[in-house]
Design a protein around this motif. Structure first.
Motif, PDB file in Angstrom:
ATOM      1  N   CYS A 428       0.657  -1.059   0.045  1.00 30.72           N
ATOM      2  CA  CYS A 428      -0.103  -0.041   0.003  1.00 30.72           C
ATOM      3  C   CYS A 428       0.808   1.266  -0.065  1.00 30.72           C
ATOM      4  N   HIS A 429       0.639   2.211  -0.812  1.00 33.00           N
ATOM      5  CA  HIS A 429       1.455   3.374  -0.902  1.00 33.00           C
ATOM      6  C   HIS A 429       0.228   4.545  -0.767  1.00 33.00           C
ATOM      7  N   PHE A 430       0.402   5.292   0.233  1.00 31.32           N
ATOM      8  CA  PHE A 430      -0.385   6.341   0.596  1.00 31.32           C
ATOM      9  C   PHE A 430       0.183   7.748   0.293  1.00 31.32           C
ATOM     10  N   PHE A 431      -0.497   8.869  -0.638  1.00 37.14           N
ATOM     11  CA  PHE A 431       0.222  10.008  -0.833  1.00 37.14           C
ATOM     12  C   PHE A 431      -0.636  11.150  -0.294  1.00 37.14           C
ATOM     13  N   VAL A 432      -0.202  12.188   0.071  1.00 36.89           N
ATOM     14  CA  VAL A 432      -1.059  13.324   0.344  1.00 36.89           C
ATOM     15  C   VAL A 432      -0.465  14.476  -0.268  1.00 36.89           C
ATOM     16  N   ILE A 433      -1.341  15.007  -1.145  1.00 32.59           N
ATOM     17  CA  ILE A 433      -0.897  16.219  -1.994  1.00 32.59           C
ATOM     18  C   ILE A 433      -1.363  17.622  -1.577  1.00 32.59           C
ATOM     19  N   ILE A 434      -0.755  18.454  -1.035  1.00 32.45           N
ATOM     20  CA  ILE A 434      -1.184  19.621  -0.431  1.00 32.45           C
ATOM     21  C   ILE A 434      -0.421  20.831  -0.753  1.00 32.45           C
ATOM     22  N   SER A 448       3.466  10.349  10.266  1.00 29.68           N
ATOM     23  CA  SER A 448       4.899  10.580   9.721  1.00 29.68           C
ATOM     24  C   SER A 448       4.875  10.493   8.183  1.00 29.68           C
ATOM     25  N   PHE A 449       5.647  10.939   7.444  1.00 27.98           N
ATOM     26  CA  PHE A 449       5.939  10.709   6.107  1.00 27.98           C
ATOM     27  C   PHE A 449       7.259  10.455   5.725  1.00 27.98           C
ATOM     28  N   LYS A 450       7.558   9.541   4.961  1.00 30.19           N
ATOM     29  CA  LYS A 450       8.965   8.799   4.717  1.00 30.19           C
ATOM     30  C   LYS A 450       9.633   9.790   3.370  1.00 30.19           C
ATOM     31  N   ASN A 451       8.678  10.148   2.780  1.00 28.48           N
ATOM     32  CA  ASN A 451       9.297  10.863   1.397  1.00 28.48           C
ATOM     33  C   ASN A 451       8.381  12.277   1.241  1.00 28.48           C
ATOM     34  N   GLU A 452       9.066  13.261   0.925  1.00 32.45           N
ATOM     35  CA  GLU A 452       8.484  14.299   0.648  1.00 32.45           C
ATOM     36  C   GLU A 452       8.990  15.266  -0.635  1.00 32.45           C
ATOM     37  N   THR A 453       7.955  15.347  -1.522  1.00 34.30           N
ATOM     38  CA  THR A 453       8.682  15.808  -2.770  1.00 34.30           C
ATOM     39  C   THR A 453       7.931  17.552  -3.022  1.00 34.30           C
ATOM     40  N   LEU A 454       8.914  18.297  -3.281  1.00 32.40           N
ATOM     41  CA  LEU A 454       8.321  19.658  -3.329  1.00 32.40           C
ATOM     42  C   LEU A 454       8.249  20.084  -4.759  1.00 32.40           C
ATOM     43  N   ILE A 455       7.129  20.587  -5.292  1.00 33.91           N
ATOM     44  CA  ILE A 455       7.039  20.969  -6.875  1.00 33.91           C
ATOM     45  C   ILE A 455       6.904  22.432  -6.693  1.00 33.91           C
ATOM     46  N   PHE A 456       7.782  23.343  -7.412  1.00 39.36           N
ATOM     47  CA  PHE A 456       7.639  24.681  -7.469  1.00 39.36           C
ATOM     48  C   PHE A 456       7.860  25.087  -8.767  1.00 39.36           C
ATOM     49  N   GLN A 478       6.636  27.955   0.886  1.00 42.42           N
ATOM     50  CA  GLN A 478       5.142  28.483   0.816  1.00 42.42           C
ATOM     51  C   GLN A 478       4.488  28.889  -0.646  1.00 42.42           C
ATOM     52  N   LEU A 479       5.400  28.721  -1.821  1.00 42.96           N
ATOM     53  CA  LEU A 479       5.080  28.907  -2.997  1.00 42.96           C
ATOM     54  C   LEU A 479       5.331  27.360  -3.725  1.00 42.96           C
ATOM     55  N   GLY A 480       5.030  26.372  -3.101  1.00 47.46           N
ATOM     56  CA  GLY A 480       5.244  24.870  -3.569  1.00 47.46           C
ATOM     57  C   GLY A 480       4.207  23.965  -3.230  1.00 47.46           C
ATOM     58  N   LEU A 481       4.139  22.998  -3.965  1.00 43.90           N
ATOM     59  CA  LEU A 481       2.959  21.772  -3.752  1.00 43.90           C
ATOM     60  C   LEU A 481       3.936  20.577  -3.443  1.00 43.90           C
ATOM     61  N   TYR A 482       3.349  20.148  -2.195  1.00 44.91           N
ATOM     62  CA  TYR A 482       4.075  18.926  -1.446  1.00 44.91           C
ATOM     63  C   TYR A 482       3.377  17.476  -1.787  1.00 44.91           C
ATOM     64  N   ILE A 483       4.068  16.566  -2.218  1.00 48.05           N
ATOM     65  CA  ILE A 483       3.595  15.340  -2.423  1.00 48.05           C
ATOM     66  C   ILE A 483       4.407  14.624  -1.281  1.00 48.05           C
ATOM     67  N   LEU A 484       3.646  14.300  -0.073  1.00 49.18           N
ATOM     68  CA  LEU A 484       3.827  13.524   0.885  1.00 49.18           C
ATOM     69  C   LEU A 484       3.321  11.969   0.988  1.00 49.18           C
ATOM     70  N   LEU A 486       3.133   8.699   2.776  1.00 45.32           N
ATOM     71  CA  LEU A 486       2.991   8.193   4.479  1.00 45.32           C
ATOM     72  C   LEU A 486       4.130   7.128   4.577  1.00 45.32           C
ATOM     73  N   ASP A 487       4.757   7.061   5.823  1.00 44.80           N
ATOM     74  CA  ASP A 487       5.700   5.973   6.278  1.00 44.80           C
ATOM     75  C   ASP A 487       4.953   4.771   6.497  1.00 44.80           C
ATOM     76  N   ARG A 488       5.646   3.723   5.922  1.00 44.84           N
ATOM     77  CA  ARG A 488       4.901   2.334   5.719  1.00 44.84           C
ATOM     78  C   ARG A 488       4.870   2.007   7.424  1.00 44.84           C
ATOM     79  N   ASP A 489       5.920   2.216   8.350  1.00 44.62           N
ATOM     80  CA  ASP A 489       5.977   1.725   9.734  1.00 44.62           C
ATOM     81  C   ASP A 489       4.704   2.463  10.350  1.00 44.62           C
TER      82      ASP A 489
END
Length: 493
Positions: A428-434, A448-456, A478-484, A486-489
């Motif tokens: 299972c892979h759970f991503f939150v985009i905010i 908690s999140f294991k990966n954070e990707t910032l799109i600017f 503040q001027l970006g979009l996060y792809i978070l 979720l940590d598998r643990d």
């Protein structure tokens, strides 16, 4: 009606093994936009045709239209508002006609006017707000002192079958598209009684305008997308889209209201063929009504986005180029449109498309294809993500997209917590985009999140950053979009 035709062509090419290897999020994005860019020349054609009718210079009007960031950004995107604007332009062309001697002529394309109006209504019911004044203008041209009321009524009654046929066409198309009803279902109902057939059709029939109205007339639904003051279109969105042109129209409108007592007696002679009030010393009352009446109707709704007003660029361009109103504001218009193109073309929700590209490549990578897992994509405080760009097929049941729109902090955390508890598998892979401005909210959710990707860059007008944060070290966040992710643990807790 926006991307469906292009996707149908792509699907046919894929079935014919032509261009099948090139189907990805990029082609799914560019193909419909290219299609709409070509169709946007309908707007140019309409301006060229309408400018002489409304006493405006055609080439100056075309330059003003082409230089507008509304044309460059919105009319090359697959918004239903874009299609609404093109249909509005066609309607204005159809109701505006002039004889060779310069006098007004009664439009002869009545059936086309009806078809365009019904098509616009099925695209977006708000089209009636834009079509109201052109249709009243058209009705006025049909009413003549030499015609009896009976003749006029008979003329419009003859158009009812055309309107009904067009409506049935769109209802049938929507029903076949949004439901499982096909030709096999239609053949199977032949053995049933008439009442059974009516019952089945009543259950499956899809009338999209009714669904649109049912959803948007619910204040709770509109609140999920954001509630705005009723004057937002008039005071904010009009200026953001059209700048000084909107202000000039407001000024001319107020001056015209002062002289309405002198204009009203001339309306009767105007409808009888006189063109002397087409151009008034302070402006054109008919063109201004084409602009402000839809603006007033759209202001009745609490959810007000700038894109809702993009069809109004046509009457505004025609009004601004008549009597050369916009000439002395040329430097202001150029600077404004450059800044507007940067804001709406790059910054505003600018990270959403690259985000979908990233997720599409992640979910359809060779590794993911060999070992498919369950993907949950939760979007919050962004525009509704176009699922087509994720290249999700009907058989891809392992991909779930959740759109939280502008949910409050409590609702967002509750949903994140529920999804975390429901999925405990290793695949299972759970991503939150905010947006970055909402990043702190997720921290309060206790996950908690294991990966954070910032799109600017990415700017959410509903959640704008504070000015002070833009001068801090973390201004990019503040001027970006996060792809978070979720940590598998965390998922297994």
């Amino acid at each position: 009606m926006t991307s469906g035709v292009t996707y149908w062509v792509i699907k046919c090419l894929q079935q014919l093994d032509v261009w099948s290897s090139c189907i990805n999020s990029y082609t799914l994005l560019v193909s419909p936009r290219l299609f709409f860019t070509i169709f946007s020349f309908i707007l140019d054609y309409s301006v060229y045709r309408l400018a002489p009718f409304w006493e405006a210079d055609p080439w100056k009007a075309l330059v003003l239209l082409a230089g507008s960031h509304v044309t460059l950004v919105f009319y090359t995107r697959t918004f239903t508002n874009t299609l609404e604007g093109l249909l509005f332009a066609l309607l204005m062309v159809l109701v505006s006609s002039r004889r060779s001697d310069g006098s007004l002529a009664e439009p002869t394309s009545s059936h086309l006017i009806v078809i365009v109006t019904v098509a616009g209504f099925f695209n977006r019911p708000t089209f009636l707000a834009f079509a109201l004044m052109p249709l009243l203008y058209w009705v006025g041209l049909n009413i003549d002192s030499q015609k009896s009321i009976k003749i006029v009524i008979n003329h419009f009654l003859k158009l009812v079958p055309c309107a009904c046929f067009t409506a049935i066409f769109f209802i049938t198309a929507d029903t076949l598209y949004f439901t499982s009803m096909g030709l096999d279902n239609l053949y199977s109902v032949e053995k049933n009684s008439l009442f059974d057939i009516i019952a089945q059709l009543n259950q499956k029939i899809v009338v999209t305008p009714l669904n649109f109205l049912r959803y948007n007339l619910n204040p709770h639904n509109l609140a999920e997308h954001g509630s705005h003051p009723r004057v937002t279109h008039f005071m904010v969105n009009g200026i953001m889209l059209f700048g000084i042109l909107h202000i000039l129209a407001i000024g001319a409108g107020f001056k015209m209201l002062k002289k309405c007592i002198y204009i009203l007696p001339q309306v009767k002679s105007y409808y009888h063929g006189s063109s002397r009030i087409l151009v008034h010393s302070e402006g054109n009352p008919i063109l201004l009504s084409f602009y402000f009446v839809p603006l007033a109707f759209l202001s009745l709704f609490s959810h007000q986005e700038p894109r809702f007003l993009i069809p109004l660029i046509l009457p505004l361009v025609l009004f601004s180029t008549s009597q050369n109103r916009a000439i002395k504001w040329k430097p202001v218009i150029i600077i404004f449109n450059v800044l507007g193109a940067l804001l709406f073309g790059c910054l505003h929700q600018g990270g959403l498309i690259p985000c979908l590209f990233h997720l599409e490549q992640l979910m359809h990578s060779p590794e993911s294809s060999n070992h498919p897992g369950h993907y949950i994509l939760l979007f919050a405080h962004t525009y509704m993500p176009p699922r087509s760009l994720l290249n999700i097929k009907k058989r891809d049941t392992h991909i779930e997209v959740i759109d939280m729109a502008g949910s409050e902090e409590e609702t967002l955390c509750q949903t994140v917590g529920q999804q975390t508890n429901n999925f405990t598998c290793n695949d299972c892979h759970f991503f939150v985009i905010i947006p970055g401005t909402v990043r702190a909210t997720i921290t309060k959710c206790g996950v908690s999140f294991k990966n954070e990707t910032l799109i600017f860059p990415h700017l959410s007008m509903e959640d704008p950053p504070q000015i002070s944060f833009l001068f801090s070290e973390n201004w990019r966040s503040q001027l970006g979009l996060y792809i978070l992710q979720l940590d598998r643990d965390q998922q297994s807790l």
